[in-house]
Design a protein around this motif. Structure first.
Motif, PDB file in Angstrom:
ATOM      1  N   GLU A  59      44.307  30.323  35.400  1.00 50.38           N
ATOM      2  CA  GLU A  59      43.951  31.973  34.763  1.00 50.38           C
ATOM      3  C   GLU A  59      43.762  32.931  36.074  1.00 50.38           C
ATOM      4  N   GLY A  60      44.550  31.857  37.428  1.00 52.74           N
ATOM      5  CA  GLY A  60      44.865  33.386  38.214  1.00 52.74           C
ATOM      6  C   GLY A  60      43.878  32.631  39.403  1.00 52.74           C
ATOM      7  N   ILE A  61      44.289  33.782  40.920  1.00 46.05           N
ATOM      8  CA  ILE A  61      43.792  33.601  41.598  1.00 46.05           C
ATOM      9  C   ILE A  61      42.562  33.924  42.865  1.00 46.05           C
ATOM     10  N   LEU A  62      41.748  33.793  43.442  1.00 46.95           N
ATOM     11  CA  LEU A  62      40.741  34.011  43.742  1.00 46.95           C
ATOM     12  C   LEU A  62      40.910  34.592  45.374  1.00 46.95           C
ATOM     13  N   THR A  63      41.237  35.335  46.568  1.00 48.96           N
ATOM     14  CA  THR A  63      41.526  35.817  47.326  1.00 48.96           C
ATOM     15  C   THR A  63      40.549  35.641  48.399  1.00 48.96           C
ATOM     16  N   ARG A  64      40.833  35.727  49.275  1.00 51.86           N
ATOM     17  CA  ARG A  64      39.710  35.589  50.551  1.00 51.86           C
ATOM     18  C   ARG A  64      39.570  37.165  50.472  1.00 51.86           C
ATOM     19  N   SER A  65      40.249  37.323  51.333  1.00 50.63           N
ATOM     20  CA  SER A  65      40.848  39.302  51.288  1.00 50.63           C
ATOM     21  C   SER A  65      40.325  39.901  50.163  1.00 50.63           C
ATOM     22  N   LEU A  66      40.131  39.610  48.756  1.00 53.00           N
ATOM     23  CA  LEU A  66      39.573  40.493  48.382  1.00 53.00           C
ATOM     24  C   LEU A  66      38.205  40.118  48.219  1.00 53.00           C
ATOM     25  N   MET A  67      37.172  38.926  48.127  1.00 51.71           N
ATOM     26  CA  MET A  67      36.464  39.071  48.408  1.00 51.71           C
ATOM     27  C   MET A  67      35.785  39.713  49.425  1.00 51.71           C
ATOM     28  N   LEU A  68      36.455  39.902  50.625  1.00 55.93           N
ATOM     29  CA  LEU A  68      36.387  40.324  51.796  1.00 55.93           C
ATOM     30  C   LEU A  68      35.664  41.613  51.262  1.00 55.93           C
ATOM     31  N   LYS A  69      36.665  42.311  50.372  1.00 57.98           N
ATOM     32  CA  LYS A  69      36.585  43.776  50.379  1.00 57.98           C
ATOM     33  C   LYS A  69      35.605  43.721  49.320  1.00 57.98           C
ATOM     34  N   HIS A  70      35.250  43.542  48.837  1.00 58.14           N
ATOM     35  CA  HIS A  70      33.905  43.575  47.647  1.00 58.14           C
ATOM     36  C   HIS A  70      33.259  43.736  48.490  1.00 58.14           C
ATOM     37  N   ARG A 101      26.092  40.289  42.419  1.00 59.27           N
ATOM     38  CA  ARG A 101      24.918  39.525  41.696  1.00 59.27           C
ATOM     39  C   ARG A 101      26.094  40.802  39.964  1.00 59.27           C
ATOM     40  N   SER A 102      26.174  41.312  40.285  1.00 59.56           N
ATOM     41  CA  SER A 102      27.125  42.107  39.622  1.00 59.56           C
ATOM     42  C   SER A 102      28.862  42.214  39.619  1.00 59.56           C
ATOM     43  N   VAL A 103      28.976  41.090  39.850  1.00 62.21           N
ATOM     44  CA  VAL A 103      30.040  40.459  40.585  1.00 62.21           C
ATOM     45  C   VAL A 103      30.521  39.060  39.552  1.00 62.21           C
ATOM     46  N   SER A 104      31.303  39.216  39.159  1.00 60.79           N
ATOM     47  CA  SER A 104      32.111  38.310  38.389  1.00 60.79           C
ATOM     48  C   SER A 104      33.146  37.186  39.149  1.00 60.79           C
ATOM     49  N   ILE A 105      33.437  35.791  38.725  1.00 57.43           N
ATOM     50  CA  ILE A 105      35.060  35.732  39.727  1.00 57.43           C
ATOM     51  C   ILE A 105      36.069  35.892  38.874  1.00 57.43           C
ATOM     52  N   GLU A 106      35.673  36.637  37.618  1.00 59.13           N
ATOM     53  CA  GLU A 106      36.932  37.264  36.079  1.00 59.13           C
ATOM     54  C   GLU A 106      37.181  38.878  37.227  1.00 59.13           C
ATOM     55  N   ASP A 107      35.977  39.881  37.387  1.00 58.20           N
ATOM     56  CA  ASP A 107      36.261  40.651  38.628  1.00 58.20           C
ATOM     57  C   ASP A 107      36.802  40.707  39.058  1.00 58.20           C
ATOM     58  N   LEU A 108      37.457  39.876  40.171  1.00 56.66           N
ATOM     59  CA  LEU A 108      37.767  39.763  41.537  1.00 56.66           C
ATOM     60  C   LEU A 108      39.418  38.636  41.164  1.00 56.66           C
ATOM     61  N   LEU A 109      39.450  38.448  39.918  1.00 52.81           N
ATOM     62  CA  LEU A 109      40.685  37.081  39.372  1.00 52.81           C
ATOM     63  C   LEU A 109      41.873  38.318  40.517  1.00 52.81           C
TER      64      LEU A 109
END
Length: 149
Positions: free
Chosen positions: A125-136, A9-17
């Protein structure tokens, strides 16, 4: 996919990009030797292929490059310099727009270690990684547990 929405809810794709200027990539027109050097030096197995306007064209990987130079009796290394990235790249790239929902990113990451993210006009714009998603997810899970105490 049934993801707890409060985790995102509090995070967007841009936040983890991982922003494009931090992402290893190659250009359409680069030869396979250059692409293999980029892949080897970074330790990645695949990188985005961009056009001169930074639009995403595909992905190139070590496996695609090596498959393209395998001859019947030997590896034909001399072909690395003559062949271009676009001749071997995959065009069916896991991609999404920067304003899309986070649950779509999760769906794509089931089968891919990263998802390429584009602007509405198609600029990389960049990449969204599985690793960053799992950390979140891990961080949100820990915060949720701490709030219960």
């Amino acid at each position: 996919m049934n993801v707890p929405h409060e985790m995102f809810r509090s995070v967007s794709i841009e936040d983890l990009l991982v922003k494009s200027d931090k992402v290893a990539h190659v250009q359409v027109g680069n030869n396979l030797e250059h692409a293999l050097l980029v892949l080897t030096k970074t330790g990645y197995t695949a990188v985005p292929v961009l056009d001169p306007h930074y639009k995403l064209c595909g992905l190139v990987s070590t496996t695609l490059i090596l498959d393209s130079i395998l001859g019947l009796e030997r590896i034909e290394f001399e072909r690395l310099e003559e062949r271009k990235v676009e001749s071997v790249m995959r065009q069916d790239v896991p991609r999404m727009k920067v304003r899309e929902r986070m649950d779509r990113a999760l769906e794509l990451m089931i089968n891919h270690p990263f998802v390429c993210v584009e602007s509405e006009s198609g600029v990389f714009e960049g990449i969204l990684t599985r690793s960053l998603m799992l950390k979140h997810v891990q961080k949100e899970t820990i915060l949720k547990q701490l709030n219960k105490k």
